[in-house]
Write a protein that holds these residues in place. Structure first.
Motif, PDB file in Angstrom:
ATOM      1  N   GLY A 203       1.067  -0.760  -0.366  1.00  0.00           N
ATOM      2  CA  GLY A 203      -0.310  -0.072  -0.022  1.00  0.00           C
ATOM      3  C   GLY A 203       0.760   1.056  -0.026  1.00  0.00           C
ATOM      4  O   GLY A 203       0.345   2.540  -0.183  1.00  0.00           O
ATOM      5  N   ARG A 204       2.130   1.302  -0.010  1.00  0.00           N
ATOM      6  CA  ARG A 204       2.939   2.545   0.671  1.00  0.00           C
ATOM      7  C   ARG A 204       3.311   2.758  -0.916  1.00  0.00           C
ATOM      8  O   ARG A 204       3.158   4.088  -1.380  1.00  0.00           O
ATOM      9  CB  ARG A 204       4.374   2.021   1.242  1.00  0.00           C
ATOM     10  CG  ARG A 204       5.204   3.574   0.867  1.00  0.00           C
ATOM     11  CD  ARG A 204       6.594   2.785   2.744  1.00  0.00           C
ATOM     12  NE  ARG A 204       6.741   4.279   2.045  1.00  0.00           N
ATOM     13  CZ  ARG A 204       7.668   4.433   3.737  1.00  0.00           C
ATOM     14  NH1 ARG A 204       7.811   3.761   4.679  1.00  0.00           N
ATOM     15  NH2 ARG A 204       8.136   6.077   3.618  1.00  0.00           N
ATOM     16  N   ARG A 205       4.039   1.908  -2.363  1.00  0.00           N
ATOM     17  CA  ARG A 205       3.907   2.549  -3.387  1.00  0.00           C
ATOM     18  C   ARG A 205       3.479   1.098  -4.036  1.00  0.00           C
ATOM     19  O   ARG A 205       3.059   2.222  -5.643  1.00  0.00           O
ATOM     20  CB  ARG A 205       5.747   2.186  -3.208  1.00  0.00           C
ATOM     21  CG  ARG A 205       6.325   3.574  -2.555  1.00  0.00           C
ATOM     22  CD  ARG A 205       7.884   2.787  -2.859  1.00  0.00           C
ATOM     23  NE  ARG A 205       8.855   4.007  -2.774  1.00  0.00           N
ATOM     24  CZ  ARG A 205       9.283   4.612  -2.722  1.00  0.00           C
ATOM     25  NH1 ARG A 205       9.356   5.341  -4.337  1.00  0.00           N
ATOM     26  NH2 ARG A 205      10.073   5.244  -2.362  1.00  0.00           N
ATOM     27  N   ALA A 206       2.419   0.481  -3.345  1.00  0.00           N
ATOM     28  CA  ALA A 206       1.796   0.126  -4.964  1.00  0.00           C
ATOM     29  C   ALA A 206       0.987  -1.114  -4.105  1.00  0.00           C
ATOM     30  O   ALA A 206       0.609  -0.992  -2.395  1.00  0.00           O
ATOM     31  CB  ALA A 206       2.418  -1.119  -5.677  1.00  0.00           C
ATOM     32  N   LYS A 207      -0.542  -1.118  -4.675  1.00  0.00           N
ATOM     33  CA  LYS A 207      -1.349  -1.500  -3.596  1.00  0.00           C
ATOM     34  C   LYS A 207      -1.427  -2.925  -3.046  1.00  0.00           C
ATOM     35  O   LYS A 207      -1.833  -3.181  -1.838  1.00  0.00           O
ATOM     36  CB  LYS A 207      -2.674  -1.959  -3.874  1.00  0.00           C
ATOM     37  CG  LYS A 207      -2.878  -2.847  -5.806  1.00  0.00           C
ATOM     38  CD  LYS A 207      -4.144  -2.907  -6.330  1.00  0.00           C
ATOM     39  CE  LYS A 207      -4.216  -3.875  -7.693  1.00  0.00           C
ATOM     40  NZ  LYS A 207      -5.692  -4.007  -8.098  1.00  0.00           N
ATOM     41  N   ASP A 208      -0.651  -3.936  -3.939  1.00  0.00           N
ATOM     42  CA  ASP A 208       0.239  -5.129  -3.749  1.00  0.00           C
ATOM     43  C   ASP A 208       1.244  -5.377  -3.833  1.00  0.00           C
ATOM     44  O   ASP A 208       2.531  -5.328  -5.023  1.00  0.00           O
ATOM     45  CB  ASP A 208      -1.165  -6.365  -3.992  1.00  0.00           C
ATOM     46  CG  ASP A 208      -1.359  -6.584  -5.390  1.00  0.00           C
ATOM     47  OD1 ASP A 208      -0.761  -6.285  -5.877  1.00  0.00           O
ATOM     48  OD2 ASP A 208      -3.192  -6.596  -5.520  1.00  0.00           O
ATOM     49  N   PHE A 209       1.999  -6.580  -3.930  1.00  0.00           N
ATOM     50  CA  PHE A 209       3.378  -7.075  -4.118  1.00  0.00           C
ATOM     51  C   PHE A 209       3.899  -7.045  -5.664  1.00  0.00           C
ATOM     52  O   PHE A 209       3.967  -6.532  -6.402  1.00  0.00           O
ATOM     53  CB  PHE A 209       3.723  -8.707  -3.288  1.00  0.00           C
ATOM     54  CG  PHE A 209       4.734  -8.545  -3.780  1.00  0.00           C
ATOM     55  CD1 PHE A 209       6.093  -7.832  -3.495  1.00  0.00           C
ATOM     56  CD2 PHE A 209       4.939  -9.918  -4.402  1.00  0.00           C
ATOM     57  CE1 PHE A 209       7.641  -9.052  -3.596  1.00  0.00           C
ATOM     58  CE2 PHE A 209       6.091 -10.861  -4.748  1.00  0.00           C
ATOM     59  CZ  PHE A 209       7.152  -9.918  -4.766  1.00  0.00           C
ATOM     60  N   ASN A 210       2.392  -7.520  -6.158  1.00  0.00           N
ATOM     61  CA  ASN A 210       2.033  -8.359  -7.406  1.00  0.00           C
ATOM     62  C   ASN A 210       2.475  -6.879  -8.455  1.00  0.00           C
ATOM     63  O   ASN A 210       3.089  -6.801  -9.409  1.00  0.00           O
ATOM     64  CB  ASN A 210       0.740  -9.043  -8.068  1.00  0.00           C
ATOM     65  CG  ASN A 210       1.503  -9.534  -9.430  1.00  0.00           C
ATOM     66  OD1 ASN A 210       2.578 -10.221 -10.037  1.00  0.00           O
ATOM     67  ND2 ASN A 210       0.360  -9.305 -10.010  1.00  0.00           N
ATOM     68  N   SER A 211       1.912  -5.873  -8.089  1.00  0.00           N
ATOM     69  CA  SER A 211       1.367  -4.829  -8.331  1.00  0.00           C
ATOM     70  C   SER A 211       2.706  -4.189  -8.519  1.00  0.00           C
ATOM     71  O   SER A 211       3.385  -3.467  -9.222  1.00  0.00           O
ATOM     72  CB  SER A 211       0.289  -3.850  -7.891  1.00  0.00           C
ATOM     73  OG  SER A 211      -1.192  -4.291  -8.054  1.00  0.00           O
ATOM     74  N   LEU A 212       3.724  -3.725  -7.000  1.00  0.00           N
ATOM     75  CA  LEU A 212       4.908  -3.597  -7.266  1.00  0.00           C
ATOM     76  C   LEU A 212       5.378  -3.871  -8.220  1.00  0.00           C
ATOM     77  O   LEU A 212       6.356  -2.604  -8.408  1.00  0.00           O
ATOM     78  CB  LEU A 212       4.963  -3.584  -5.310  1.00  0.00           C
ATOM     79  CG  LEU A 212       6.691  -2.963  -4.919  1.00  0.00           C
ATOM     80  CD1 LEU A 212       6.781  -1.320  -5.645  1.00  0.00           C
ATOM     81  CD2 LEU A 212       7.413  -3.485  -4.065  1.00  0.00           C
ATOM     82  N   ARG A 213       5.505  -5.375  -8.555  1.00  0.00           N
ATOM     83  CA  ARG A 213       6.412  -6.037  -8.993  1.00  0.00           C
ATOM     84  C   ARG A 213       6.392  -5.782 -10.633  1.00  0.00           C
ATOM     85  O   ARG A 213       7.091  -5.093 -11.840  1.00  0.00           O
ATOM     86  CB  ARG A 213       6.412  -7.466  -9.370  1.00  0.00           C
ATOM     87  CG  ARG A 213       7.273  -7.988 -10.506  1.00  0.00           C
ATOM     88  CD  ARG A 213       6.997  -9.698  -9.979  1.00  0.00           C
ATOM     89  NE  ARG A 213       5.674  -9.833 -10.250  1.00  0.00           N
ATOM     90  CZ  ARG A 213       5.721 -10.058 -11.566  1.00  0.00           C
ATOM     91  NH1 ARG A 213       6.017 -10.223 -12.209  1.00  0.00           N
ATOM     92  NH2 ARG A 213       4.156 -10.780 -11.938  1.00  0.00           N
ATOM     93  N   LEU A 214       4.676  -5.481 -10.752  1.00  0.00           N
ATOM     94  CA  LEU A 214       4.879  -4.915 -12.478  1.00  0.00           C
ATOM     95  C   LEU A 214       5.196  -3.772 -12.872  1.00  0.00           C
ATOM     96  O   LEU A 214       5.617  -2.883 -13.813  1.00  0.00           O
ATOM     97  CB  LEU A 214       3.235  -4.912 -12.798  1.00  0.00           C
ATOM     98  CG  LEU A 214       2.681  -6.600 -12.785  1.00  0.00           C
ATOM     99  CD1 LEU A 214       1.166  -6.903 -12.782  1.00  0.00           C
ATOM    100  CD2 LEU A 214       3.531  -7.571 -13.954  1.00  0.00           C
ATOM    101  N   GLU A 215       4.596  -2.742 -11.587  1.00  0.00           N
ATOM    102  CA  GLU A 215       5.176  -1.230 -11.733  1.00  0.00           C
ATOM    103  C   GLU A 215       6.711  -0.864 -12.423  1.00  0.00           C
ATOM    104  O   GLU A 215       7.214  -0.029 -12.973  1.00  0.00           O
ATOM    105  CB  GLU A 215       4.576  -0.404 -10.363  1.00  0.00           C
ATOM    106  CG  GLU A 215       3.310  -0.117 -10.919  1.00  0.00           C
ATOM    107  CD  GLU A 215       2.455   0.571  -9.668  1.00  0.00           C
ATOM    108  OE1 GLU A 215       3.460   1.375  -8.848  1.00  0.00           O
ATOM    109  OE2 GLU A 215       1.355   0.605  -9.386  1.00  0.00           O
ATOM    110  N   ALA A 216       7.408  -1.786 -10.977  1.00  0.00           N
ATOM    111  CA  ALA A 216       8.508  -1.574 -11.236  1.00  0.00           C
ATOM    112  C   ALA A 216       9.101  -1.916 -13.017  1.00  0.00           C
ATOM    113  O   ALA A 216       9.512  -1.188 -13.458  1.00  0.00           O
ATOM    114  CB  ALA A 216       9.388  -2.494 -10.666  1.00  0.00           C
ATOM    115  N   GLU A 217       8.681  -3.439 -13.033  1.00  0.00           N
ATOM    116  CA  GLU A 217       9.041  -3.484 -14.224  1.00  0.00           C
ATOM    117  C   GLU A 217       8.566  -2.044 -15.610  1.00  0.00           C
ATOM    118  O   GLU A 217       9.721  -2.085 -16.740  1.00  0.00           O
ATOM    119  CB  GLU A 217       7.858  -5.120 -15.124  1.00  0.00           C
ATOM    120  CG  GLU A 217       9.060  -6.101 -14.241  1.00  0.00           C
ATOM    121  CD  GLU A 217       8.108  -7.180 -14.970  1.00  0.00           C
ATOM    122  OE1 GLU A 217       7.281  -7.554 -15.603  1.00  0.00           O
ATOM    123  OE2 GLU A 217       8.306  -8.255 -14.517  1.00  0.00           O
TER     124      GLU A 217
END
Length: 266
Positions: A184-198
């Motif tokens: 929730g800090r930089r993305a709503k969940d772990f998978n979203s964080l990984r995809l946003e980083a990509e």
């Protein structure tokens, strides 16, 4: 009066944790070093931990970087975590000339950095580390003058990283005590964080390059136009711009592989 340090190392580094790196930009700093080392395979693994203690949020607690480049000799490895040190300091024909980015990028997200590296597949892995919590404690106890990086030691790589460890030469970088990537800090969940980083990695310009000396090199560079971190190529053969090194490209476009993956509940 006695001379005092111009920098309180532990507190200064704590302040520099707010350097403003995005996750993708921070990851890119380490990838730059791998490319300079002539790596053909680069892996980034984000490890997620379940909620613990009072926290009700899962979080990334560790980020692992692995490459099969030339590795670092003892002297270079010893200085790798020293802010301001670079084997390419102030050169204009390369990247990473200030010796600052990879260290500040790591501290922006975590408090501990460990590095294993070797330049010979038949030699043991050498290891160095820096822990910000230890540095601050030493400083508060009046031992600030001793803050630094110890000589590299021969230390086995923990089994937890066996699946990403290069078989020959290369480098393994671990960011741990990560405390700024909770759900929730930089993305709503772990998978979203990984995809946003990509996705964000595709938009970071990299690899300033000097003009090739030979026509075939110029032609190959002209064909290798896709962005370095194109998410379409993550997990399979990528086609980045070539990295010149000593007038020659260290990796052909069809050889370079950059992968970013996640691991949960670890």
């Amino acid at each position: 009066m006695a001379k005092i340090p111009v920098v309180l190392t532990g507190q200064a580094l704590q302040s520099l944790r707010d350097s403003g790196y995005s996750l993708a930009a921070a990851i890119g700093e380490v990838i730059d070093n791998s490319l300079e080392a002539g790596a053909n395979n680069i892996l980034v693994r984000m490890d997620e931990a379940p909620p613990a203690g009072r926290s009700k949020k899962s979080h990334v607690h560790r980020i692992v970087f692995s490459d099969d480049g030339t590795g670092m000799d003892t002297h270079t490895l010893h200085h790798y975590l020293q802010i301001g040190y670079s084997t390419r300091y102030m050169r204009t024909d390369t990247i990473g000339k200030y010796g600052v980015g990879a260290k500040l990028a790591a501290l922006n997200f975590g408090k501990r950095i460990e590095v294993w590296s070797r330049t010979d597949a038949n030699e043991p892995w050498q290891h160095v580390y820096f822990d910000l919590d230890e540095a601050i404690t030493d400083e508060q106890n009046g031992n600030g003058s001793t803050i630094g990086v110890d000589d590299p030691d021969v230390k086995p790589v923990p089994n937890d990283f066996g699946d990403v460890l290069p078989k020959g030469t290369g480098t393994l970088v671990i960011w741990s005590k990560v405390d700024r990537l909770e759900e929730g800090r930089r993305a709503k969940d772990f998978n979203s964080l990984r995809l946003e980083a990509e996705r964000d990695l595709t938009n970071i310009p990299r690899l300033p390059q000097r003009r090739p000396q030979h026509r075939d090199q110029r032609q190959e560079l002209a064909r290798a136009r896709p962005p370095l971190h194109d998410a379409r190529h993550l997990g399979r053969t990528a086609a980045p711009r070539l990295l010149p090194h000593g007038g020659r490209a260290t990796a052909r476009p069809q050889d370079l592989r950059i992968r970013l993956r996640g691991r949960t509940n670890c």
